[in-house]
Design an enzyme around this catalytic site. Structure first.
Site, PDB file in Angstrom:
ATOM      1  N   LEU E  75       0.803  -1.220   0.000  1.00  0.00           N
ATOM      2  CA  LEU E  75       0.000   0.000   0.000  1.00  0.00           C
ATOM      3  C   LEU E  75       0.837   1.270   0.000  1.00  0.00           C
ATOM      4  O   LEU E  75       0.316   2.376   0.204  1.00  0.00           O
ATOM      5  CB  LEU E  75      -0.972  -0.035   1.182  1.00  0.00           C
ATOM      6  N   CYS E  76       2.138   1.144  -0.231  1.00  0.00           N
ATOM      7  CA  CYS E  76       3.047   2.296  -0.287  1.00  0.00           C
ATOM      8  C   CYS E  76       2.874   3.078  -1.588  1.00  0.00           C
ATOM      9  O   CYS E  76       2.757   2.469  -2.655  1.00  0.00           O
ATOM     10  CB  CYS E  76       4.483   1.773  -0.269  1.00  0.00           C
ATOM     11  N   MET E 113       8.988   4.200   5.127  1.00  0.00           N
ATOM     12  CA  MET E 113       9.092   2.833   4.604  1.00  0.00           C
ATOM     13  C   MET E 113      10.339   2.670   3.738  1.00  0.00           C
ATOM     14  O   MET E 113      10.971   1.609   3.732  1.00  0.00           O
ATOM     15  CB  MET E 113       7.839   2.464   3.796  1.00  0.00           C
ATOM     16  N   GLU E 114      10.699   3.743   3.014  1.00  0.00           N
ATOM     17  CA  GLU E 114      11.911   3.696   2.192  1.00  0.00           C
ATOM     18  C   GLU E 114      13.156   3.551   3.080  1.00  0.00           C
ATOM     19  O   GLU E 114      14.082   2.787   2.766  1.00  0.00           O
ATOM     20  CB  GLU E 114      12.022   4.968   1.344  1.00  0.00           C
ATOM     21  N   ASP E 128      23.809 -12.296   3.835  1.00  0.00           N
ATOM     22  CA  ASP E 128      24.061 -13.140   2.663  1.00  0.00           C
ATOM     23  C   ASP E 128      25.556 -13.343   2.417  1.00  0.00           C
ATOM     24  O   ASP E 128      25.998 -14.449   2.125  1.00  0.00           O
ATOM     25  CB  ASP E 128      23.424 -12.504   1.422  1.00  0.00           C
TER      26      ASP E 128
END
Lengths: 158, 158, 158, 158, 158, 158
Positions: E75-76, E113-114, E128
């Site tokens: 929803l961004c 959010m970013e 990783d």
């Protein structure tokens, strides 16, 4: 939820486990059409003969969209697609364009969604390129007409 | 090629120059439907009440697809979308699901393609989640019903 | 690291802060070429007249790639592109294809990278479609020939 | 259109059917270079020793781009890449940077396009990071130097 | 559902309408950390000085991930990011790496959010690259520490 | 750089060559949690029963993110994922939500990164949907709890 395999016993969505399925050759064909006025269709078909290749661009858009299917459809498995081909045929009776998309893979699940995504994206691309002259075009008849390979066997639509 | 603005005078495709267009508030609404058997529809609507939310997932897929429109449709401009909403309504008469997608932006070009892409991806996502029980569902009626904002004015479909 | 604005005082890469830059109209043009044998070039140019539109597909690939630039180049800002156009011209002297890509935006930073990405992707797409008949084609001359708009002013290459 | 396998008998583009090809180990190597002034090259090589790692970032961009190849090149098959490595070597004679990209897969079609895409994206990333000090850099010599595995056999460029 | 603005009065998810919000300068800072053994940390910090730049690669991954936020978070809103910067600091007390991500935009909604996506992706990238020597690393403390710009005012975490 | 397999003997990053590894069934499980106030948790759990399905949307976001892992983590191999499932459980003690993500593949390398990416994206999606009522939520405990298949054997975290 009997039959809806994308949900577990608790009703929670998941990407279905296909790791025990055999890798088999699979094919799916989907079709769609876009209805427009005869005048709009003439613009497209004349352009095809001369310049401004609406159908050629829609074909490329459909091929590229097939490769994005797992990115668009939440519970779709990513698949190594081995073939994508689209036919876009002007139909004066409709009037409009008939679209057929064929997708093949060697994988553990079918490619119906890839074929449907290719056909619908080709139709949307036609809409985009022609909407300056006609806004009330309608896309319909988007369905699977052939699915083969895999355990569930061959499906054909009349 | 009169009217087909996506092609220049030589018939070559290009992404149309919108840099001189005003930034205005724009809205578009698109709709689609997916036709299925009453039994399949019952599986979806029962799941909605209890568990296994097919329509909720299709709604999310449609919202996310709206954001990918410029990635799917070759000549579409990237746009800063400011709203996406989808309504998915079971219709026993169809029988099936009716889908409506509304998209807004403040930009230099319209959002019809975003609304159409949202509606068609929601329909495809329903197909994907239900195809284990019915393969001959058909998606249709995909069209723009409202477009407003921008120089070409308001368009509504009956 | 004097001059390399993509690194801070400690030498760490960052996406440069452009939030205080003015939103201005910007344009960039990039070019490239792909060298092949005369026979290969003939296959492409004949196909263009008749069927099998290598250059039309390369043009679409270039346009779509311009929209993916910020996804490919790590420190590039996402930009609302307002125009992309590509010219692909057969050149018997080369022999091969000359590519020119023009990109416009109204934004806070330039579109050189978008123009370069469009030109190079068009060249790569030609390579892909023709590699079955010739593998030793070479892509070169990929450079910016025009950049305008923004504080650093107009740049043109001879 | 003899030889251009990306087009069918009617001249329509398609993603070639590779479903009957054997899954074999495949490798491709591509190279490119970017020419700049000696002063610009010095900025890069000094940064490498101290801080501001232009070549390290270009290497990562090339590796990530290899994974996006099927998303960029319209008729490319998606492939399960098993190795990507890039060498970026400053060359005072050029003056500039020489780039070599190696890609491997076990698949039904080759990885030339992946190697070319990795090399060109690495070159473009260097351009992006250095363009504040020099705008007239030129990328060239982008070509395949090795291709092996698969039915068409080994290809090497001198 | 009081307060949960991502749902309408019927409880249906939508991308919130921000078209009436002012375009203002916005900033957000997020942080995270990854805990590992002192030996593993030493491998990273030695590599940084000599060769094998784990933190440099994680920084690039974080910057690129910030640009993909609207593609990951359903929803961004898509936003024209104007700055992304990441600090990655070895902390012998932890032991591990502390990550801070700063994102700016001029837009109609915030960039928390970013910033969170950049920080978490940088942490995952470290995991990783180091997982071959230690599998039980833990990522934590992922939170927003500053948000400013926009109607809701300034937020700082202690 | 002993042990850090993502760097070659010269310290240059590469995507590790896995072409000689066997294709085996692989599984990984990762977990995370997001801590919030009891009031915020109540909003989510009430919404779940009635309307506004925060956890259902976070689950979909996690599944879709697993498919984007190779696009986010620079040196990750693209993998044909065969299963993704997420459990999101409200925990009044925390208070907050506990997340567990399970991913399977038949491939040449493991799926820990896919499981971690799914779990962290689900947590970020919860943050996004609830941040209007609470900004100081914290995501933590992001780690691998199970990894099996492949040469390095079974790993379990306590």
């Amino acid at each position: 939820m009997t039959g809806l395999t994308h949900f577990d016993a608790e009703g929670q969505a998941h990407m279905v486990d296909v790791s025990d399925k055999a890798v088999t050759d699979r094919i799916a064909v989907a079709e769609a059409h876009i209805v427009m006025s005869s005048d709009t269709l003439a613009l497209i078909t004349q352009g095809r003969a001369k310049k401004g290749d609406v159908l050629g661009i829609a074909r490329i858009a459909g091929i590229m969209a097939a490769k994005k299917t797992a990115d668009l459809i939440p519970l779709c498995h990513p698949l190594p697609i081995t073939r994508v081909a689209l036919d876009l045929t002007p139909d004066a009776q409709l009037p409009g364009i008939r679209i057929s998309a064929t997708v093949k893979t060697s994988g553990q699940t079918g490619v119906e969604m890839e074929a449907l995504t290719a056909a619908s994206t080709a139709a949307l691309t036609i809409y985009d390129m022609v909407k300056a002259v006609q806004k009330d075009m309608v896309i319909g008849g988007l369905r699977v007409t052939l699915k083969d390979g895999g355990k569930s066997g061959r499906f054909t639509a009349p």
